[in-house]
Design an enzyme around this catalytic site. Structure first.
Site, PDB file in Angstrom:
ATOM      1  N   SER A  28      14.949   4.762 -46.960  1.00  0.00           N
ATOM      2  CA  SER A  28      14.068   5.860 -47.389  1.00  0.00           C
ATOM      3  C   SER A  28      12.622   5.617 -46.950  1.00  0.00           C
ATOM      4  O   SER A  28      12.089   4.521 -47.090  1.00  0.00           O
ATOM      5  CB  SER A  28      14.108   6.008 -48.911  1.00  0.00           C
ATOM      6  OG  SER A  28      13.136   6.941 -49.320  1.00  0.00           O
ATOM      7  N   LYS A  48      22.036  14.296 -55.520  1.00  0.00           N
ATOM      8  CA  LYS A  48      21.302  15.553 -55.729  1.00  0.00           C
ATOM      9  C   LYS A  48      22.041  16.575 -56.608  1.00  0.00           C
ATOM     10  O   LYS A  48      21.421  17.349 -57.310  1.00  0.00           O
ATOM     11  CB  LYS A  48      20.950  16.195 -54.385  1.00  0.00           C
ATOM     12  CG  LYS A  48      19.825  15.484 -53.648  1.00  0.00           C
ATOM     13  CD  LYS A  48      19.458  16.248 -52.394  1.00  0.00           C
ATOM     14  CE  LYS A  48      18.190  15.703 -51.775  1.00  0.00           C
ATOM     15  NZ  LYS A  48      17.643  16.599 -50.747  1.00  0.00           N
ATOM     16  N   TYR A  67      13.817  14.100 -38.135  1.00  0.00           N
ATOM     17  CA  TYR A  67      12.483  13.661 -37.680  1.00  0.00           C
ATOM     18  C   TYR A  67      12.521  12.417 -36.799  1.00  0.00           C
ATOM     19  O   TYR A  67      11.494  11.995 -36.304  1.00  0.00           O
ATOM     20  CB  TYR A  67      11.525  13.457 -38.862  1.00  0.00           C
ATOM     21  CG  TYR A  67      12.098  12.679 -40.019  1.00  0.00           C
ATOM     22  CD1 TYR A  67      12.127  11.293 -40.016  1.00  0.00           C
ATOM     23  CD2 TYR A  67      12.601  13.334 -41.130  1.00  0.00           C
ATOM     24  CE1 TYR A  67      12.659  10.592 -41.082  1.00  0.00           C
ATOM     25  CE2 TYR A  67      13.129  12.647 -42.204  1.00  0.00           C
ATOM     26  CZ  TYR A  67      13.156  11.272 -42.174  1.00  0.00           C
ATOM     27  OH  TYR A  67      13.678  10.580 -43.226  1.00  0.00           O
TER      28      TYR A  67
END
Length: 294
Positions: free
Chosen positions: A24, A75, A236
């Site tokens: 992360s 999530k 990304y």
């Protein structure tokens, strides 16, 4: 270590939960923002296996954790463990940000804010006559659909490969005003949709490490993208992805997932710290330095 950055018994705790979580990038940008604001907080990665989720959340309450980010695979699983869930997170069916309010856990989702931030500021326009084409129909696509609806897109087209999952995706919005503008298509129909796209979003993992040479679109498909359209990749790394490289050759505007990561983090910090002035540039720069992009 400077005096300000010493962790003491008064230091307030923030963090990210996931499994795995060591990759992360959230601690990099959040701790940079905290240092800049000279606040006595620290943001830590917490690896939590799915079977330990409930006990971990109870432990967080016991030790006074202020708030935390939620990443894969928690999530959805975290939702029944929270006292309150914002309508936005309910709509998406996923929580990525949890805060402690009145001795209760409150869940929200800042991915929508993260996604739409560059489209509301840098590339601001009237979207009400525009068409969004979204590649993929997983969890990330849900935030993108909700974001496009919030921006006011006339049409939102979602393209996927698995017919059953596409139908389930479409059906899941049936009680929402979003359903009016939303249509789903199989991948074979993509060629006819791309020429209409004002915004083309990749929410699939195609092009991500290790398959950095791949793109969800062929060269011929991308060649149909109108000049001046926006291509947005939620990935990304690498920078740029093959998808964005193809799009730029077509004269499209490229946005990568780093901006979404930064902006959803900014939105989370506003909730946890109860303040508006978050140093966005410091967070962006910290990530770029960390990734060797600056």
């Amino acid at each position: 270590m400077t005096k300000e950055s010493l962790i003491t018994g008064k230091t307030k705790l923030l963090g990210v939960i996931g499994h795995p979580v060591e990759h992360s990038l959230s601690p990099v940008m959040h701790n940079a923002a905290i240092a800049q604001l000279k606040l006595d907080y620290v943001y830590l990665p917490f690896p939590i296996a799915p079977e330990n989720l409930e006990i971990a959340i109870a432990g967080f309450a016991a030790i006074g954790v202020v708030g935390f980010s939620v990443t894969i695979p928690h999530k959805q699983a975290i939702m029944p463990l929270l006292s309150k869930i914002t309508p936005l997170a309910q709509t998406i069916g996923a929580v990525n940000t949890v805060s402690r309010q009145n001795n209760q856990w409150v869940g929200t989702n800042t991915d929508i804010e993260g996604f739409i931030a560059p489209l509301q500021t840098t590339y601001k326009q009237d979207w009400s006559q525009k068409v969004a084409v979204i590649l993929g129909n997983g969890g990330a696509a849900r935030a993108v659909v909700a974001g496009c609806h919030q921006l006011g897109f006339a049409k939102i087209h979602v393209v996927g490969r698995n017919v059953q999952r596409l139908q389930e995706f479409h059906h899941s919005w049936s009680n929402s005003p979003i359903a009016e503008n939303l249509q789903v298509y199989q991948w074979e129909e993509l060629a006819k949709l791309i020429p209409q796209a004002n915004l083309l979003v990749n929410t699939t993992p195609i092009g991500m490490y290790p398959k950095v040479e791949e793109s969800p679109l062929s060269g011929q498909e991308m060649a149909k993208l109108p000049t001046g359209a926006i291509a947005y990749d939620l990935i990304y790394i690498p920078k740029p992805t093959q998808f964005l490289e193809q799009a730029e050759k077509q004269g499209a505007i490229a946005i990568d997932g780093l901006e979404m990561l930064v902006q959803q983090g900014v939105a989370a910090l506003k909730i946890w710290l109860q303040q508006e002035n978050i140093p966005v540039e410091v967070m962006r720069q910290a990530l770029q330095n960390h990734l060797g992009l600056s």
